[in-house]
Design a protein around this motif. Sequence first.
Motif, PDB file in Angstrom:
ATOM      1  N   VAL B  85       0.861  -1.179   0.000  1.00 55.55           N
ATOM      2  CA  VAL B  85       0.000   0.000   0.000  1.00 55.55           C
ATOM      3  C   VAL B  85       0.894   1.224   0.000  1.00 55.55           C
ATOM      4  CG1 VAL B  85      -1.746   1.322   1.231  1.00 55.55           C
ATOM      5  CG2 VAL B  85      -1.825  -1.166   1.268  1.00 55.55           C
ATOM      6  N   HIS B  86       0.831   2.016  -1.054  1.00 51.43           N
ATOM      7  CA  HIS B  86       1.696   3.185  -1.155  1.00 51.43           C
ATOM      8  C   HIS B  86       1.160   4.324  -0.308  1.00 51.43           C
ATOM      9  CE1 HIS B  86       2.787   0.935  -4.767  1.00 51.43           C
ATOM     10  NE2 HIS B  86       3.982   1.423  -4.533  1.00 51.43           N
ATOM     11  N   GLN B  87       2.073   5.257  -0.033  1.00 51.69           N
ATOM     12  CA  GLN B  87       1.690   6.427   0.746  1.00 51.69           C
ATOM     13  C   GLN B  87       0.632   7.220  -0.018  1.00 51.69           C
ATOM     14  OE1 GLN B  87       5.114   8.675   1.678  1.00 51.69           O
ATOM     15  NE2 GLN B  87       4.072   9.977   3.142  1.00 51.69           N
ATOM     16  N   HIS B  88       0.875   7.398  -1.322  1.00 50.58           N
ATOM     17  CA  HIS B  88      -0.153   7.976  -2.168  1.00 50.58           C
ATOM     18  C   HIS B  88      -0.907   6.809  -2.755  1.00 50.58           C
ATOM     19  CE1 HIS B  88       1.792  11.770  -1.628  1.00 50.58           C
ATOM     20  NE2 HIS B  88       2.930  11.204  -1.938  1.00 50.58           N
ATOM     21  N   PHE B  89      -2.173   6.714  -2.411  1.00 47.52           N
ATOM     22  CA  PHE B  89      -2.925   5.519  -2.762  1.00 47.52           C
ATOM     23  C   PHE B  89      -2.977   5.322  -4.268  1.00 47.52           C
ATOM     24  CE2 PHE B  89      -5.463   6.388   1.292  1.00 47.52           C
ATOM     25  CZ  PHE B  89      -4.466   5.792   2.038  1.00 47.52           C
ATOM     26  N   THR B  90      -2.967   4.064  -4.667  1.00 42.38           N
ATOM     27  CA  THR B  90      -3.116   3.763  -6.088  1.00 42.38           C
ATOM     28  C   THR B  90      -4.517   3.205  -6.298  1.00 42.38           C
ATOM     29  OG1 THR B  90      -2.054   1.668  -5.644  1.00 42.38           O
ATOM     30  CG2 THR B  90      -0.689   3.364  -6.578  1.00 42.38           C
ATOM     31  N   LEU B  91      -5.486   4.105  -6.184  1.00 42.47           N
ATOM     32  CA  LEU B  91      -6.881   3.724  -6.410  1.00 42.47           C
ATOM     33  C   LEU B  91      -7.407   4.527  -7.584  1.00 42.47           C
ATOM     34  CD1 LEU B  91      -8.129   3.794  -2.718  1.00 42.47           C
ATOM     35  CD2 LEU B  91      -7.749   1.767  -4.114  1.00 42.47           C
ATOM     36  N   VAL B  92      -8.366   3.946  -8.282  1.00 46.02           N
ATOM     37  CA  VAL B  92      -8.966   4.656  -9.408  1.00 46.02           C
ATOM     38  C   VAL B  92     -10.245   5.321  -8.908  1.00 46.02           C
ATOM     39  CG1 VAL B  92      -9.804   4.452 -11.753  1.00 46.02           C
ATOM     40  CG2 VAL B  92      -8.037   2.896 -10.927  1.00 46.02           C
ATOM     41  N   ASN B  93     -10.209   6.659  -8.864  1.00 51.62           N
ATOM     42  CA  ASN B  93     -11.273   7.438  -8.240  1.00 51.62           C
ATOM     43  C   ASN B  93     -12.664   7.174  -8.790  1.00 51.62           C
ATOM     44  OD1 ASN B  93      -9.977   8.825  -6.285  1.00 51.62           O
ATOM     45  ND2 ASN B  93      -9.289  10.442  -7.673  1.00 51.62           N
ATOM     46  N   LYS B  94     -12.753   6.995 -10.097  1.00 47.25           N
ATOM     47  CA  LYS B  94     -14.081   6.879 -10.701  1.00 47.25           C
ATOM     48  C   LYS B  94     -14.673   5.483 -10.537  1.00 47.25           C
ATOM     49  CE  LYS B  94     -13.815  10.495 -14.214  1.00 47.25           C
ATOM     50  NZ  LYS B  94     -13.670  10.730 -15.653  1.00 47.25           N
ATOM     51  N   VAL B 171      -2.176   9.686   7.369  1.00 47.38           N
ATOM     52  CA  VAL B 171      -3.430  10.322   6.970  1.00 47.38           C
ATOM     53  C   VAL B 171      -4.572  10.038   7.945  1.00 47.38           C
ATOM     54  CG1 VAL B 171      -2.860  10.323   4.527  1.00 47.38           C
ATOM     55  CG2 VAL B 171      -3.950   8.328   5.516  1.00 47.38           C
ATOM     56  N   LEU B 172      -4.268   9.393   9.072  1.00 51.89           N
ATOM     57  CA  LEU B 172      -5.343   8.961   9.970  1.00 51.89           C
ATOM     58  C   LEU B 172      -5.422   9.838  11.216  1.00 51.89           C
ATOM     59  CD1 LEU B 172      -4.808   5.102   9.829  1.00 51.89           C
ATOM     60  CD2 LEU B 172      -6.295   6.518   8.422  1.00 51.89           C
ATOM     61  N   THR B 173      -6.639   9.939  11.761  1.00 52.35           N
ATOM     62  CA  THR B 173      -6.804  10.593  13.046  1.00 52.35           C
ATOM     63  C   THR B 173      -6.367   9.598  14.122  1.00 52.35           C
ATOM     64  OG1 THR B 173      -9.021   9.738  13.350  1.00 52.35           O
ATOM     65  CG2 THR B 173      -8.830  11.838  12.215  1.00 52.35           C
ATOM     66  N   PRO B 174      -6.091  10.087  15.345  1.00 49.88           N
ATOM     67  CA  PRO B 174      -5.658   9.155  16.386  1.00 49.88           C
ATOM     68  C   PRO B 174      -6.601   7.962  16.579  1.00 49.88           C
ATOM     69  CG  PRO B 174      -5.338  11.404  17.096  1.00 49.88           C
ATOM     70  CD  PRO B 174      -6.029  11.476  15.774  1.00 49.88           C
ATOM     71  N   SER B 175      -7.920   8.192  16.530  1.00 49.31           N
ATOM     72  CA  SER B 175      -8.810   7.053  16.783  1.00 49.31           C
ATOM     73  C   SER B 175      -8.824   6.095  15.593  1.00 49.31           C
ATOM     74  CB  SER B 175     -10.226   7.538  17.107  1.00 49.31           C
ATOM     75  OG  SER B 175     -10.855   8.000  15.946  1.00 49.31           O
ATOM     76  N   GLU B 176      -8.696   6.645  14.369  1.00 48.01           N
ATOM     77  CA  GLU B 176      -8.593   5.771  13.204  1.00 48.01           C
ATOM     78  C   GLU B 176      -7.321   4.934  13.286  1.00 48.01           C
ATOM     79  OE1 GLU B 176     -10.711   7.711   9.302  1.00 48.01           O
ATOM     80  OE2 GLU B 176      -9.030   8.822  10.112  1.00 48.01           O
TER      81      GLU B 176
END
Lengths: 311, 502
Positions: B85-94, B171-176
């Motif tokens: 899992v990269h720091q910048h996600f490799t997901l296709v937004n659409k 990229v997460l909040t403490p609880s996440e």
Amino acid sequence: MAELMDIIASFLASSLRQAAPLSLAALGVAYAEKAGILNIGEEGIMLSGAFFGFIAAYFSGSLFVGIISGALGGILISMIHAFMCIKVKANQTIVGLALNFFTLGLTSFLFLLVFGQNTKLPSVASLNPITLPVLSKIPVLGPVFFSQNILIYILYLAIIVFFVVFYKTEWGVRLTAVGENPRAADSAGLGVNATRYVSCIINGVFGGLGGAYITLAQLGYFQEDIVSGKGYIALVVVILGRHNPVFILLSAMLIGFAESLQFSLQTMGIPLPSQAFSMLPYLIAVIVLLLSAGKSSSPAFLGIPYERDKR
Amino acid sequence: MQKVILEMNHIDKSFFGKKANDDVYLRVMEGEIHALLGENGAGKTTLMNILYGLYQADSGEIIWKGEPLAIKSPKDAIDRKIGMVHQHFTLVNKLSASENITLGLKTKGYPFTDRASLDSKISEISTRYGLPVDPGKRILEMSVGEQQRVEIMKLLYRDVDLLILDEPTAVLTPSETDDFFAVLERLREDGKAIIIITHRIPEVMRIANEVTVLRDGKVVCSKSIGDLDEEKLSQYMIGRDLSTLKREERTGGNVLLNIDGVSLEEKGKKVLDNLCIKINEGEILGIAGVDGNGQKQLAEVILGIRKLGGGSIYLDGNRIDQLSIEERKNMGIGYISDDRHRDGLVMDMNLEENMLLRSERSGFLHHGFIDKSALKSATEHAISEFSIKTHSSGIPVRLLSGGNQQKLIIAREIHDSVRLVIAFQPTRGLDIGASEFVRSLLLSERDKGCAVLLISADLEEIFSISDEVAVIHSGRIMGIVRNNSDVDMTRIGLMMAGKEVM
């Protein structure tokens, strides 16, 4: 009443005939753009298809050979474009424009070489309409849509196939991934460049057919710059149709309608220079684009080459 | 006895003649969480990209499950059950979560996929590991935390044996983060090996079994977590002791910046929502919050890069929200952007030319023409004062390291007539030494009477130098606290997650 129906039917039929080359070409462009390839060279692809389609039909005497050669002529140009854009990673807009001018010169030169200066243009018999049983009996629409030449039936089939591929199969998902986020596609093990090469072949086939339509179905002859901007209009049709095959046909019909309207207006003896009427389809394209501004359906990585080992 | 699942030996990799990995080794066991610790640019991500097939090592060997491994592309890696899992996600937004998860797989019926049955398999995996994912939702409608879960589901769906996670908590909040660590523990119990790339030492102590520390592309330590403590780890990571910043409690003077009920809408979404903050002269106000909650908009609205939708902004009692960017900067606003490549510098211009881009240019101009010698001496002064490492003031800034580029921006933006400094992620991408330098500089500006607006996603940074801390969420200020010894961090965490806290 019946008279009005006749006028509508004849306008629809003529719009469809004008729309067919645009739709064929636009389908190919939409496929390539979905994969992230921006093809300004569509004009050149169509011109090549128009030329090779005509010349093959002329010498073989077979329109079937002409159609196949038209598609191959399209592939010839689209593969040069693909190589420059995918392998060499050149600027896709510049490559496309260069190919348009290259093809314009090449086809005119070859045409002169083969036929020489002639007062009478060499010509071929154009494609005959094929009337489909049952379907053509539908009132008004039947004769308009189902008494057409073979290329229009190919267009219908292509629209259905493209629609299914885009929205109902994993291929469509992969195509979207390659155009929207090539790195994600690569990470998922998809061949980004292979997908793009395939998309360019498809672009070439349909661009070539669109060009061949002009020489083999519409006119029956070839002359310099015979495509005269239809390749660019096809790009507009893709944007108007938001890369959706069905909307592409409808958008092309709209432009086609403007085209046939301007022919009718020219013959009505209105005291305006004919150039004023020729502007109409382009004017409509600009207006519709303005109205649909800000809602781009283009992929995020359109026109950007993919490099894996880039930091 | 646990089995060794992965060995990497003698890995070398250079970029443009600079060694990013230098004789690096790594050994990972089954069912362990292995932290790869190091500063930015230490070579952690490079090493993992080699393992994942995105880069090719110049030399070295990889042994996976006892056999030598040649990986040419991410596809090979996934085939061998290695996922990243990269720091910048490799997901296709659409595309939907489900389409992203199964992307690249040839499922039954290909190319006509049976979405419903894939979705039910996804749901089954997501309940097993406690990773809630809505298969039909499109990525562009998801929060960053959800997107990360989709990324992890992608790997679990492929049944990988090794998960590589690059800075997963950034990229997460403490609880996440708590939920996320619980998932990692469940994966570990399931026998999966996990490599977590991070520069956050407390996280390493909390979750990892083993740690390998990289510094300047070399391995400096590889040990069990039991043999280490936070202090030792930071020494390994930085190569020296860390001096802690001294901040003296003080109260500031008059209100300098007053942001009064500012709102902004973008694409029909409220990105700033009736936001109010005040900063006094001689004070630092820290804006804490998860990235993308309106921080960028806030900074750019103050500068005038974005027009505000409602409300007003006062600098020293004068309304400035109708002024141009240049007029505002001339009133004494210095801006350190979070994206120095895009907003801060012209990468192909040299140091002097970049120095000229400040708003207060009178010193560099002579009858309207550039006074080259004045510019050169000012730049050279900045180079020595900020100890910017460069061959000369005439080379393109692209050739400087990130830290030195940042120092140049700071030298340009923080000049004598500055009264308000907007520091947006001022230490992003900098190593610890350079970060310390930037923070101490902000403190000294504050002591000189400047007001500083510090926007950062790094809570440690915020609490190390701010006098007051405001928490931003969805463009709203959730609360403002005085930064003293009894700050309740749980409360800050809740506010960052958007919970209303009294």
